[in-house]
Design a protein around this motif. Structure first.
Motif, PDB file in Angstrom:
ATOM      1  N   UNK A   1      12.169 -29.681  10.989  1.00  0.00           N
ATOM      2  CA  UNK A   1      12.721 -27.723  10.209  1.00  0.00           C
ATOM      3  C   UNK A   1      12.635 -28.100   9.220  1.00  0.00           C
ATOM      4  N   UNK A   2      13.203 -29.332   8.196  1.00  0.00           N
ATOM      5  CA  UNK A   2      13.666 -28.754   6.794  1.00  0.00           C
ATOM      6  C   UNK A   2      12.161 -29.620   6.270  1.00  0.00           C
ATOM      7  N   UNK A   3      10.905 -29.447   6.960  1.00  0.00           N
ATOM      8  CA  UNK A   3      10.010 -29.242   6.559  1.00  0.00           C
ATOM      9  C   UNK A   3       9.483 -28.121   6.060  1.00  0.00           C
ATOM     10  N   UNK A   4       9.246 -27.722   7.505  1.00  0.00           N
ATOM     11  CA  UNK A   4       9.255 -25.975   8.010  1.00  0.00           C
ATOM     12  C   UNK A   4      10.121 -25.193   6.749  1.00  0.00           C
ATOM     13  N   UNK A   5      11.327 -25.807   6.278  1.00  0.00           N
ATOM     14  CA  UNK A   5      11.743 -24.950   4.925  1.00  0.00           C
ATOM     15  C   UNK A   5      11.410 -24.883   4.394  1.00  0.00           C
ATOM     16  N   UNK A   6      10.588 -26.021   3.625  1.00  0.00           N
ATOM     17  CA  UNK A   6      10.168 -26.665   2.744  1.00  0.00           C
ATOM     18  C   UNK A   6      11.322 -27.497   1.576  1.00  0.00           C
ATOM     19  N   UNK A   7      12.308 -27.641   2.271  1.00  0.00           N
ATOM     20  CA  UNK A   7      13.713 -28.548   1.822  1.00  0.00           C
ATOM     21  C   UNK A   7      13.385 -30.463   2.535  1.00  0.00           C
ATOM     22  N   UNK A   8      14.325 -30.649   0.988  1.00  0.00           N
ATOM     23  CA  UNK A   8      14.299 -32.584   1.191  1.00  0.00           C
ATOM     24  C   UNK A   8      14.775 -32.894   2.764  1.00  0.00           C
ATOM     25  N   UNK A   9      14.456 -33.827   3.065  1.00  0.00           N
ATOM     26  CA  UNK A   9      13.609 -34.151   4.892  1.00  0.00           C
ATOM     27  C   UNK A   9      15.189 -35.304   5.556  1.00  0.00           C
ATOM     28  N   UNK A  10      15.847 -35.308   4.433  1.00  0.00           N
ATOM     29  CA  UNK A  10      17.622 -35.717   4.529  1.00  0.00           C
ATOM     30  C   UNK A  10      18.304 -34.814   4.224  1.00  0.00           C
ATOM     31  N   UNK A  11      19.278 -34.499   5.505  1.00  0.00           N
ATOM     32  CA  UNK A  11      20.367 -32.857   5.327  1.00  0.00           C
ATOM     33  C   UNK A  11      22.422 -34.041   4.659  1.00  0.00           C
ATOM     34  N   UNK A  12      21.384 -34.952   3.921  1.00  0.00           N
ATOM     35  CA  UNK A  12      22.239 -35.395   2.824  1.00  0.00           C
ATOM     36  C   UNK A  12      22.067 -35.655   1.355  1.00  0.00           C
ATOM     37  N   UNK A  13      20.756 -35.257   1.452  1.00  0.00           N
ATOM     38  CA  UNK A  13      20.294 -35.163  -0.072  1.00  0.00           C
ATOM     39  C   UNK A  13      20.766 -34.067  -1.076  1.00  0.00           C
ATOM     40  N   UNK A  14      20.894 -33.621  -2.129  1.00  0.00           N
ATOM     41  CA  UNK A  14      21.090 -32.959  -2.652  1.00  0.00           C
ATOM     42  C   UNK A  14      20.554 -31.153  -2.543  1.00  0.00           C
ATOM     43  N   UNK A  15      21.372 -30.462  -1.976  1.00  0.00           N
ATOM     44  CA  UNK A  15      20.366 -29.081  -1.857  1.00  0.00           C
ATOM     45  C   UNK A  15      20.313 -29.382  -0.917  1.00  0.00           C
ATOM     46  N   UNK A  16      20.376 -30.145   0.349  1.00  0.00           N
ATOM     47  CA  UNK A  16      19.135 -30.257   1.421  1.00  0.00           C
ATOM     48  C   UNK A  16      20.818 -28.776   2.701  1.00  0.00           C
ATOM     49  N   UNK A  17      21.898 -29.723   2.626  1.00  0.00           N
ATOM     50  CA  UNK A  17      22.415 -29.501   3.665  1.00  0.00           C
ATOM     51  C   UNK A  17      22.796 -28.071   2.997  1.00  0.00           C
ATOM     52  N   UNK A  18      23.266 -27.713   2.072  1.00  0.00           N
ATOM     53  CA  UNK A  18      23.502 -26.158   1.721  1.00  0.00           C
ATOM     54  C   UNK A  18      21.837 -24.812   1.706  1.00  0.00           C
ATOM     55  N   UNK A  19      21.102 -25.579   1.253  1.00  0.00           N
ATOM     56  CA  UNK A  19      19.966 -24.769   1.446  1.00  0.00           C
ATOM     57  C   UNK A  19      19.592 -24.731   3.378  1.00  0.00           C
ATOM     58  N   UNK A  20      19.719 -25.926   3.599  1.00  0.00           N
ATOM     59  CA  UNK A  20      19.456 -26.037   5.696  1.00  0.00           C
ATOM     60  C   UNK A  20      20.520 -24.396   6.417  1.00  0.00           C
ATOM     61  N   UNK A  21      21.601 -24.368   5.702  1.00  0.00           N
ATOM     62  CA  UNK A  21      22.508 -23.428   6.377  1.00  0.00           C
ATOM     63  C   UNK A  21      22.320 -22.271   5.882  1.00  0.00           C
ATOM     64  N   UNK A  22      21.800 -21.964   3.942  1.00  0.00           N
ATOM     65  CA  UNK A  22      21.742 -20.973   3.833  1.00  0.00           C
ATOM     66  C   UNK A  22      20.343 -19.828   4.311  1.00  0.00           C
ATOM     67  N   UNK A  23      19.607 -20.922   4.818  1.00  0.00           N
ATOM     68  CA  UNK A  23      18.232 -20.120   5.383  1.00  0.00           C
ATOM     69  C   UNK A  23      18.688 -19.957   7.156  1.00  0.00           C
ATOM     70  N   UNK A  24      19.617 -20.347   7.426  1.00  0.00           N
ATOM     71  CA  UNK A  24      19.883 -19.713   8.759  1.00  0.00           C
ATOM     72  C   UNK A  24      20.411 -18.868   8.705  1.00  0.00           C
ATOM     73  N   UNK A  25      21.521 -19.104   7.865  1.00  0.00           N
ATOM     74  CA  UNK A  25      22.544 -17.874   8.235  1.00  0.00           C
ATOM     75  C   UNK A  25      21.386 -16.316   7.306  1.00  0.00           C
ATOM     76  N   UNK A  26      20.669 -16.766   7.055  1.00  0.00           N
ATOM     77  CA  UNK A  26      19.723 -15.669   6.734  1.00  0.00           C
ATOM     78  C   UNK A  26      18.420 -15.457   7.561  1.00  0.00           C
ATOM     79  N   UNK A  27      18.739 -16.281   8.729  1.00  0.00           N
ATOM     80  CA  UNK A  27      17.060 -15.855   9.289  1.00  0.00           C
ATOM     81  C   UNK A  27      16.769 -14.687   9.949  1.00  0.00           C
ATOM     82  N   UNK A  28      17.972 -13.733  10.101  1.00  0.00           N
ATOM     83  CA  UNK A  28      17.594 -12.844  10.639  1.00  0.00           C
ATOM     84  C   UNK A  28      18.268 -12.570  11.771  1.00  0.00           C
ATOM     85  N   UNK A  29      18.492 -11.181  12.491  1.00  0.00           N
ATOM     86  CA  UNK A  29      18.864 -11.408  14.020  1.00  0.00           C
ATOM     87  C   UNK A  29      17.664 -11.655  15.169  1.00  0.00           C
ATOM     88  N   UNK A  30      18.741 -12.299  16.251  1.00  0.00           N
ATOM     89  CA  UNK A  30      17.697 -13.134  17.592  1.00  0.00           C
ATOM     90  C   UNK A  30      17.435 -11.140  17.606  1.00  0.00           C
TER      91      UNK A  30
END
Length: 268
Positions: A239-268
């Motif tokens: 998932x992180x690769x797909x989102x072009x984020x660092x591949x470790x959720x503890x890396x700088x910006x990875x956790x908040x980036x993962x959550x932000x991209x998820x929250x704004x991913x669009x309704x199902x």
């Protein structure tokens, strides 16, 4: 499972029990991620010391069991955090909500003082609505038996909403935590009062959220075990690769980036 026939006090007592885990203790206590660090202990405050709210931002607060707009009491700092979260909902949901359904905020802890609800620093969210229609339901107790299509949509939307809360608050408890949370998402600022949330592989709650988000939002299924195992690592990396984020959720910006991209991913 909790139902609307339960009293508010009964519902919040279930959350108060979870508060034994939520509250954290003094020096050397086990925190959200399992690490030994000093955390503030939840305290009881009188209702008169808190501010009353009938709205958070543009959304009225409606007591879920009765469907009536009601007044709830919050610590001002916690309310500001919730208002900032609410202000971002139109962009994430594609519509401006006008109603937050809730099971409550402050509750009288008596002498227990073991939940952030007793300090006015916790909020139980049952759903988000607009013009009488549900935008997002946190009522797993209702939609878990729905058709596969409906459940898939509800689950995706619920985890997108949870991601937006995880982005701002460290403690976010869903139906995966225990049966007492089958009808709401609990959020508090017991740990993230002064600092932004960060990811820990030792946090069962955060790991389960990651696993559920990978499964229900990003179509990368993995068991919601709460353990950051090899299968979870593979799913997260995908998932992180797909989102072009660092591949470790503890890396700088990875956790908040993962959550932000998820929250704004669009309704199902």
């Amino acid at each position: 499972m909790p139902t609307d026939r339960l009293t508010r006090r009964g519902l919040l007592l279930g959350t108060a029990a979870a508060g034994l885990w939520l509250a954290g203790c003094g020096t050397g206590a086990t925190g959200l991620g399992g690490e030994a660090r000093p955390y503030a202990r939840a305290s009881c405050v009188p209702r008169a010391s808190l501010d009353p709210y009938r709205r958070l931002g543009a959304s009225s607060l409606v007591y879920e069991p009765t469907g009536r707009e009601s007044r709830f009491f919050f610590d001002p700092g916690f309310a500001v955090g919730l208002q900032h979260w609410e202000a971002g909902l139109p962009a994430d949901l594609g519509a401006r909500p006008d109603e937050l359904r809730t099971y409550g905020s402050w509750t009288d802890g008596g002498t227990r003082c073991d939940s952030w609800h007793h300090a006015g620093r916790a909020f139980d969210l049952a759903g988000v609505r607009r013009d009488g229609a549900t935008l997002v339901s946190c009522r797993y107790d209702r939609w878990r038996t729905a058709s596969a299509t409906t459940r898939r949509r509800r689950e995706r939307d619920c985890w997108r909403l949870a991601a937006g809360l995880h982005e701002r608050f460290a403690y976010v408890l869903t139906y995966l935590y225990d049966a007492a949370h089958a009808n709401h998402i609990h959020v508090d600022d017991g740990r993230s009062r002064d600092t932004g949330p960060r990811f820990s592989r030792r946090s069962r709650v955060q790991v389960q959220a990651v696993q559920a988000i990978c499964t229900h939002v990003w179509d990368t299924p993995v068991e919601t075990s709460g353990t950051f195992d090899a299968a979870t690592r593979r799913a997260v990396t995908t998932v992180l690769d797909r989102l072009s984020l660092p591949d470790d959720l503890t890396a700088e910006g990875a956790w908040t980036g993962f959550l932000r991209r998820t929250a704004s991913a669009g309704p199902g």
